[in-house]
Design a protein around this motif. Structure first.
Motif, PDB file in Angstrom:
ATOM      1  N   VAL A   1       0.835  -1.201   0.000  1.00 45.56           N
ATOM      2  CA  VAL A   1       0.000   0.000   0.000  1.00 45.56           C
ATOM      3  C   VAL A   1       0.868   1.250   0.000  1.00 45.56           C
ATOM      4  CG1 VAL A   1      -1.836   1.251   1.190  1.00 45.56           C
ATOM      5  CG2 VAL A   1      -1.754  -1.251   1.279  1.00 45.56           C
ATOM      6  N   SER A   2       0.613   2.139  -0.936  1.00 42.47           N
ATOM      7  CA  SER A   2       1.374   3.390  -1.014  1.00 42.47           C
ATOM      8  C   SER A   2       0.572   4.489  -0.338  1.00 42.47           C
ATOM      9  CB  SER A   2       1.639   3.765  -2.467  1.00 42.47           C
ATOM     10  OG  SER A   2       0.422   4.025  -3.125  1.00 42.47           O
ATOM     11  N   GLU A   3       0.660   4.528   0.944  1.00 43.76           N
ATOM     12  CA  GLU A   3      -0.089   5.525   1.706  1.00 43.76           C
ATOM     13  C   GLU A   3       0.684   5.866   2.962  1.00 43.76           C
ATOM     14  OE1 GLU A   3      -2.591   7.653   1.590  1.00 43.76           O
ATOM     15  OE2 GLU A   3      -2.172   8.127   3.674  1.00 43.76           O
ATOM     16  N   PHE A   4       0.941   7.155   3.172  1.00 44.82           N
ATOM     17  CA  PHE A   4       1.720   7.584   4.327  1.00 44.82           C
ATOM     18  C   PHE A   4       1.081   7.144   5.630  1.00 44.82           C
ATOM     19  CE2 PHE A   4       4.700  10.062   6.601  1.00 44.82           C
ATOM     20  CZ  PHE A   4       4.020  10.671   7.637  1.00 44.82           C
ATOM     21  N   ALA A   5      -0.264   7.214   5.675  1.00 47.07           N
ATOM     22  CA  ALA A   5      -0.974   6.877   6.907  1.00 47.07           C
ATOM     23  C   ALA A   5      -1.501   5.448   6.881  1.00 47.07           C
ATOM     24  CB  ALA A   5      -2.111   7.863   7.118  1.00 47.07           C
ATOM     25  N   PHE A   6      -0.752   4.548   6.276  1.00 46.26           N
ATOM     26  CA  PHE A   6      -1.189   3.155   6.143  1.00 46.26           C
ATOM     27  C   PHE A   6      -1.661   2.571   7.468  1.00 46.26           C
ATOM     28  CE2 PHE A   6      -1.329  -1.162   4.788  1.00 46.26           C
ATOM     29  CZ  PHE A   6      -0.703  -1.924   5.762  1.00 46.26           C
ATOM     30  N   GLU A   7      -0.985   2.935   8.533  1.00 46.21           N
ATOM     31  CA  GLU A   7      -1.270   2.304   9.832  1.00 46.21           C
ATOM     32  C   GLU A   7      -2.651   2.668  10.348  1.00 46.21           C
ATOM     33  OE1 GLU A   7       1.047   4.460   9.184  1.00 46.21           O
ATOM     34  OE2 GLU A   7       1.080   6.101  10.646  1.00 46.21           O
ATOM     35  N   HIS A   8      -3.337   3.603   9.711  1.00 42.76           N
ATOM     36  CA  HIS A   8      -4.683   3.992  10.147  1.00 42.76           C
ATOM     37  C   HIS A   8      -5.786   3.274   9.371  1.00 42.76           C
ATOM     38  CE1 HIS A   8      -2.867   6.961  12.644  1.00 42.76           C
ATOM     39  NE2 HIS A   8      -2.409   7.685  11.636  1.00 42.76           N
TER      40      HIS A   8
ATOM     41  N   ARG B   1      -4.868  -1.776  13.966  1.00 42.67           N
ATOM     42  CA  ARG B   1      -4.030  -2.098  15.120  1.00 42.67           C
ATOM     43  C   ARG B   1      -3.763  -3.591  15.264  1.00 42.67           C
ATOM     44  NH1 ARG B   1      -7.080   1.705  19.645  1.00 42.67           N
ATOM     45  NH2 ARG B   1      -6.857   3.694  18.519  1.00 42.67           N
ATOM     46  N   HIS B   2      -4.098  -4.360  14.266  1.00 38.68           N
ATOM     47  CA  HIS B   2      -3.863  -5.810  14.249  1.00 38.68           C
ATOM     48  C   HIS B   2      -4.791  -6.562  15.223  1.00 38.68           C
ATOM     49  CE1 HIS B   2       0.523  -5.354  12.762  1.00 38.68           C
ATOM     50  NE2 HIS B   2       0.106  -4.141  12.984  1.00 38.68           N
TER      51      HIS B   2
ATOM     52  N   ARG C   1     -10.890   3.570   5.396  1.00 34.89           N
ATOM     53  CA  ARG C   1     -10.500   4.611   6.340  1.00 34.89           C
ATOM     54  C   ARG C   1     -10.944   4.299   7.768  1.00 34.89           C
ATOM     55  NH1 ARG C   1     -13.502   9.251   3.334  1.00 34.89           N
ATOM     56  NH2 ARG C   1     -14.794   7.453   2.846  1.00 34.89           N
ATOM     57  N   TYR C   2     -11.892   3.374   7.912  1.00 33.91           N
ATOM     58  CA  TYR C   2     -12.387   3.007   9.243  1.00 33.91           C
ATOM     59  C   TYR C   2     -11.479   1.921   9.812  1.00 33.91           C
ATOM     60  CZ  TYR C   2     -16.326   5.582   7.406  1.00 33.91           C
ATOM     61  OH  TYR C   2     -17.104   6.553   6.843  1.00 33.91           O
ATOM     62  N   GLY C   3     -10.304   2.364  10.216  1.00 32.26           N
ATOM     63  CA  GLY C   3      -9.249   1.425  10.573  1.00 32.26           C
ATOM     64  C   GLY C   3      -9.579   0.486  11.705  1.00 32.26           C
TER      65      GLY C   3
END
Length: 125
Positions: free
Chosen positions: A24-31, A54-55, A100-102
């Protein structure tokens, strides 16, 4: 624009294994929550598995539970789908998608905002 690229598909015999990757090419991937979906010819798209940002939440379709395992590496911005004990009915085009709803991963495709192009998985002898 978030881009997702699947890799790792291929041809495997019944009972074999494959590991799909979704970069994934997204700076905020972790969200982002990430889901895996598949679509076989003449069938509707099916949610296969998903994982929260958050796994801590992972869900699987009944058809793959116990055989597939989803994981993610936020440092690498990659999500993996380990597929074991593959069956001919697992044959499909597999897509990863980002939501987006991480914290609320879902197996419903409409809840995802971005999609990859897909990777073909064929299980056949």
């Amino acid at each position: 624009q978030v881009q997702l690229v699947e890799s790792g598909g291929g041809l495997v015999q019944p009972g074999g294994s494959l590991r799909l990757s979704c970069a994934v090419s997204e700076f905020a991937f972790e969200h982002y929550a990430i889901g895996w979906f598949r679509q076989a010819p003449e069938k509707e798209r099916e949610g296969v598995s998903c994982i929260s940002s958050r796994h801590d939440k992972k869900f699987y379709a009944d058809s793959v539970r116990g055989r597939f395992t989803i994981s993610r590496d936020n440092a690498q911005k990659t999500v993996f789908l380990q597929m074991n004990s593959l069956k001919p009915e697992d044959t499909a085009l597999y897509y990863c998608a980002a939501s987006r709803y991480g914290n609320d991963p879902s197996l419903v495709g409409d809840e995802y905002d971005y999609w990859g192009q897909g990777a073909q998985v064929t299980v056949s002898s």
